[in-house]
Design an enzyme around this catalytic site. Structure first.
Site, PDB file in Angstrom:
ATOM      1  N   HIS A 100      -0.402  -0.853  -4.655  1.00 37.17           N
ATOM      2  CA  HIS A 100      -1.777  -0.475  -4.276  1.00 37.17           C
ATOM      3  C   HIS A 100      -1.810   1.014  -3.948  1.00 37.17           C
ATOM      4  O   HIS A 100      -1.026   1.494  -3.105  1.00 37.17           O
ATOM      5  CB  HIS A 100      -2.176  -1.295  -3.039  1.00 37.17           C
ATOM      6  CG  HIS A 100      -3.551  -1.031  -2.515  1.00 37.17           C
ATOM      7  ND1 HIS A 100      -4.664  -1.689  -2.984  1.00 37.17           N
ATOM      8  CD2 HIS A 100      -3.986  -0.183  -1.542  1.00 37.17           C
ATOM      9  CE1 HIS A 100      -5.743  -1.262  -2.294  1.00 37.17           C
ATOM     10  NE2 HIS A 100      -5.349  -0.353  -1.421  1.00 37.17           N
ATOM     11  N   GLY A 114      -9.700   4.723   5.106  1.00 38.33           N
ATOM     12  CA  GLY A 114      -9.311   6.125   5.228  1.00 38.33           C
ATOM     13  C   GLY A 114      -7.935   6.341   5.815  1.00 38.33           C
ATOM     14  O   GLY A 114      -7.283   7.341   5.513  1.00 38.33           O
ATOM     15  N   PHE A 115      -7.456   5.385   6.623  1.00 39.48           N
ATOM     16  CA  PHE A 115      -6.173   5.633   7.303  1.00 39.48           C
ATOM     17  C   PHE A 115      -5.328   4.357   7.386  1.00 39.48           C
ATOM     18  O   PHE A 115      -5.874   3.257   7.481  1.00 39.48           O
ATOM     19  CB  PHE A 115      -6.423   6.169   8.725  1.00 39.48           C
ATOM     20  CG  PHE A 115      -7.212   7.438   8.738  1.00 39.48           C
ATOM     21  CD1 PHE A 115      -8.598   7.399   8.835  1.00 39.48           C
ATOM     22  CD2 PHE A 115      -6.584   8.667   8.574  1.00 39.48           C
ATOM     23  CE1 PHE A 115      -9.349   8.562   8.794  1.00 39.48           C
ATOM     24  CE2 PHE A 115      -7.328   9.838   8.545  1.00 39.48           C
ATOM     25  CZ  PHE A 115      -8.716   9.793   8.656  1.00 39.48           C
ATOM     26  N   MET A 135     -12.497  -4.943   3.155  1.00 42.51           N
ATOM     27  CA  MET A 135     -11.790  -4.026   4.044  1.00 42.51           C
ATOM     28  C   MET A 135     -11.748  -4.639   5.441  1.00 42.51           C
ATOM     29  O   MET A 135     -12.792  -4.946   6.031  1.00 42.51           O
ATOM     30  CB  MET A 135     -12.499  -2.666   4.085  1.00 42.51           C
ATOM     31  CG  MET A 135     -12.315  -1.826   2.829  1.00 42.51           C
ATOM     32  SD  MET A 135     -10.591  -1.605   2.376  1.00 42.51           S
ATOM     33  CE  MET A 135     -10.016  -0.602   3.758  1.00 42.51           C
ATOM     34  N   ASP A 168      -7.501  -5.732   2.892  1.00 43.63           N
ATOM     35  CA  ASP A 168      -6.825  -4.452   3.005  1.00 43.63           C
ATOM     36  C   ASP A 168      -7.051  -3.836   4.390  1.00 43.63           C
ATOM     37  O   ASP A 168      -8.177  -3.559   4.772  1.00 43.63           O
ATOM     38  CB  ASP A 168      -7.401  -3.524   1.916  1.00 43.63           C
ATOM     39  CG  ASP A 168      -6.697  -2.202   1.835  1.00 43.63           C
ATOM     40  OD1 ASP A 168      -7.116  -1.365   1.011  1.00 43.63           O
ATOM     41  OD2 ASP A 168      -5.723  -1.987   2.589  1.00 43.63           O
ATOM     42  N   GLY A 169      -5.918  -3.696   5.127  1.00 41.92           N
ATOM     43  CA  GLY A 169      -6.018  -3.046   6.443  1.00 41.92           C
ATOM     44  C   GLY A 169      -5.454  -3.928   7.546  1.00 41.92           C
ATOM     45  O   GLY A 169      -5.998  -4.986   7.817  1.00 41.92           O
ATOM     46  N   GLY A 197      -2.310   2.177   9.547  1.00 40.55           N
ATOM     47  CA  GLY A 197      -1.935   2.026  10.951  1.00 40.55           C
ATOM     48  C   GLY A 197      -3.066   1.709  11.902  1.00 40.55           C
ATOM     49  O   GLY A 197      -2.906   1.792  13.120  1.00 40.55           O
ATOM     50  N   GLY A 200       0.647  -2.925   4.396  1.00 39.61           N
ATOM     51  CA  GLY A 200       1.043  -1.548   4.718  1.00 39.61           C
ATOM     52  C   GLY A 200       1.977  -1.483   5.903  1.00 39.61           C
ATOM     53  O   GLY A 200       2.988  -2.184   5.957  1.00 39.61           O
ATOM     54  N   SER A 249       0.848  -1.195   0.000  1.00 36.96           N
ATOM     55  CA  SER A 249       0.000   0.000   0.000  1.00 36.96           C
ATOM     56  C   SER A 249       0.886   1.248   0.000  1.00 36.96           C
ATOM     57  O   SER A 249       1.524   1.574   1.004  1.00 36.96           O
ATOM     58  CB  SER A 249      -0.890   0.008   1.243  1.00 36.96           C
ATOM     59  OG  SER A 249      -1.707   1.154   1.252  1.00 36.96           O
ATOM     60  N   HIS A 273      -7.440   1.686  -5.325  1.00 36.78           N
ATOM     61  CA  HIS A 273      -8.579   1.515  -4.408  1.00 36.78           C
ATOM     62  C   HIS A 273      -9.225   2.891  -4.261  1.00 36.78           C
ATOM     63  O   HIS A 273      -8.654   3.779  -3.614  1.00 36.78           O
ATOM     64  CB  HIS A 273      -8.029   0.997  -3.068  1.00 36.78           C
ATOM     65  CG  HIS A 273      -9.039   0.935  -1.968  1.00 36.78           C
ATOM     66  ND1 HIS A 273      -8.653   0.769  -0.660  1.00 36.78           N
ATOM     67  CD2 HIS A 273     -10.388   0.997  -1.956  1.00 36.78           C
ATOM     68  CE1 HIS A 273      -9.746   0.738   0.118  1.00 36.78           C
ATOM     69  NE2 HIS A 273     -10.806   0.875  -0.665  1.00 36.78           N
ATOM     70  N   MET A 283      -8.279   8.896  -2.313  1.00 36.39           N
ATOM     71  CA  MET A 283      -9.372   9.338  -1.448  1.00 36.39           C
ATOM     72  C   MET A 283      -9.722  10.792  -1.771  1.00 36.39           C
ATOM     73  O   MET A 283      -8.846  11.574  -2.147  1.00 36.39           O
ATOM     74  CB  MET A 283      -8.931   9.246   0.017  1.00 36.39           C
ATOM     75  CG  MET A 283      -8.416   7.872   0.427  1.00 36.39           C
ATOM     76  SD  MET A 283      -7.835   7.903   2.151  1.00 36.39           S
ATOM     77  CE  MET A 283      -6.974   6.321   2.218  1.00 36.39           C
ATOM     78  N   MET A 331     -11.684   5.534  -2.833  1.00 31.79           N
ATOM     79  CA  MET A 331     -12.523   5.849  -1.679  1.00 31.79           C
ATOM     80  C   MET A 331     -13.028   7.275  -1.895  1.00 31.79           C
ATOM     81  O   MET A 331     -12.512   8.251  -1.334  1.00 31.79           O
ATOM     82  CB  MET A 331     -11.711   5.729  -0.376  1.00 31.79           C
ATOM     83  CG  MET A 331     -11.412   4.286   0.009  1.00 31.79           C
ATOM     84  SD  MET A 331     -10.080   4.096   1.188  1.00 31.79           S
ATOM     85  CE  MET A 331      -8.695   4.000   0.048  1.00 31.79           C
ATOM     86  N   ASP A 384      -4.186   4.172  -2.722  1.00 28.46           N
ATOM     87  CA  ASP A 384      -5.447   4.573  -2.102  1.00 28.46           C
ATOM     88  C   ASP A 384      -5.779   5.993  -2.525  1.00 28.46           C
ATOM     89  O   ASP A 384      -5.134   6.940  -2.074  1.00 28.46           O
ATOM     90  CB  ASP A 384      -5.319   4.481  -0.580  1.00 28.46           C
ATOM     91  CG  ASP A 384      -5.122   3.054  -0.140  1.00 28.46           C
ATOM     92  OD1 ASP A 384      -4.056   2.733   0.423  1.00 28.46           O
ATOM     93  OD2 ASP A 384      -6.025   2.248  -0.396  1.00 28.46           O
TER      94      ASP A 384
HETATM   95  C1  DX5 Z   1      -6.905   2.338   4.250  1.00 30.99           C
HETATM   96  C2  DX5 Z   1      -6.194   1.846   2.981  1.00 30.99           C
HETATM   97  C3  DX5 Z   1      -5.149   0.797   3.242  1.00 30.99           C
HETATM   98  C4  DX5 Z   1      -4.098   1.239   4.234  1.00 30.99           C
HETATM   99  C5  DX5 Z   1      -3.377   0.020   4.754  1.00 30.99           C
HETATM  100  O1  DX5 Z   1      -8.112   2.963   3.887  1.00 30.99           O
HETATM  101  O2  DX5 Z   1      -7.143   1.296   2.088  1.00 30.99           O
HETATM  102  O3  DX5 Z   1      -4.542   0.410   2.010  1.00 30.99           O
HETATM  103  O4  DX5 Z   1      -3.177   2.091   3.621  1.00 30.99           O
HETATM  104  O5  DX5 Z   1      -2.544   0.444   5.800  1.00 30.99           O
HETATM  105  P1  DX5 Z   1      -2.248  -0.582   7.023  1.00 30.99           P
HETATM  106  O6  DX5 Z   1      -1.717  -1.830   6.388  1.00 30.99           O
HETATM  107  O7  DX5 Z   1      -1.233   0.140   7.857  1.00 30.99           O
HETATM  108  O8  DX5 Z   1      -3.552  -0.809   7.697  1.00 30.99           O
HETATM  109 ZN    ZN Z   2      -6.500   0.411   0.190  1.00 34.65          ZN
END
Ligand code: DX5
Ligand code: ZN
Length: 238
Positions: free
Chosen positions: A37, A146-147, A141, A179-180, A149, A201, A12, A70, A41, A72, A39
């Site tokens: 990947h 959105g974030f 998901m 993802d996440g 960590g 990530g 990611s 991805h 947003m 969002m 993101d």
């Molecule tokens: C969150 C993203 C993920 C995120 C993964 O909305 O879609 O791709 O960056 O980050 P980690 O692996 O740290 O949860």
């Molecule tokens: Zn993602």
């Protein structure tokens, strides 16, 4: 449970170190990751905006690794049309933001791009029912979007398993992307439950305590552990 897909790694890129980006992309490429990947947003569907499409455009000319986007965003069709000329290989859109999901999946495919349906943790699998012919993968998901960590939601493993069963029962042979918080410890359980594409990530590939290459090696070990668990489960319930 024999899945028809090799387990793939999709780092990611919002978790990458922008100051080391070129070197990190080079290392990811050499390590043989399957996708990058991204993101995208709009700070509206989710309250964040980590990367813009110019980021992808500028990276595109420097690497051959397939781009997995991805979305969002509220206006999926706008971003699909913005991304298509850049040269991306897959785009997932959230069922929760797509008023005309079937049409949007058709729009993505009209560009020759693989179309994925992304589901927030609370969204039931039933929303997939009438678009199974239009989708090339499902993005489950495992955190609220959105974030980076964040911690995995409690229902994640169950939902991955339920999604695999849903696809099997409906004869839909498409990969499941997760993802996440796809961490070293959680990867075996996600793979055992049926995950085929791992968006990795801050808790794995970009984990601060290791180098990218060491982290990817650890991810591959965790995948192997998950496949052993899958094999054991399939024997158990055969
Ligand atoms: C969150 C993203 C993920 C995120 C993964 O909305 O879609 O791709 O960056 O980050 P980690 O692996 O740290 O949860
Ligand atoms: Zn993602």
């Amino acid at each position: 449970m024999i899945r028809a897909f090799p387990v793939q790694i999709a780092p990611s890129m919002m978790c990458a170190d922008v100051w080391q980006l070129a070197e990190q992309v080079r290392q990811l490429e050499q390590a043989g990751v399957d996708y990058l990947h991204f993101d995208v947003m709009d700070a509206h569907f989710v309250p964040n905006m980590p990367v813009g499409t110019v980021f992808l455009e500028q990276l595109r000319v420097h690497t051959e690794v397939p781009f997995d986007v991805h979305l969002m965003v509220d206006n999926n069709d706008f971003f699909v049309q913005l991304l298509a000329p850049i040269g991306v290989q897959s785009i997932s859109v959230h069922a929760e933001s797509a008023v005309h999901l079937d049409r949007t999946l058709g729009l993505i495919r009209s560009y020759g791009i693989k179309a994925g349906v992304a589901l927030n943790p609370a969204t039931p699998l039933s929303v997939l029912h009438y678009v199974t012919e239009q989708m090339d993968y499902v993005l489950i998901m495992t955190v609220n979007p959105g974030f980076a960590g964040q911690r995995m939601v409690p229902s994640a493993y169950r939902k991955i398993r339920d999604c695999r069963l849903f696809l099997e029962e409906n004869g839909v042979e498409v990969p499941i992307q997760v993802d996440g918080n796809v961490s070293f410890d959680r990867i075996p359980h996600m793979v055992a439950a049926g995950a085929d594409i791992l968006v990795t990530g801050t808790s794995s590939v970009f984990h601060r305590d290791g180098t990218l290459l060491d982290n990817i090696a650890r991810v591959r070990q965790a995948i192997a552990e998950g496949l052993r668990m899958r094999h054991h489960d399939s024997h158990q319930f055969a």
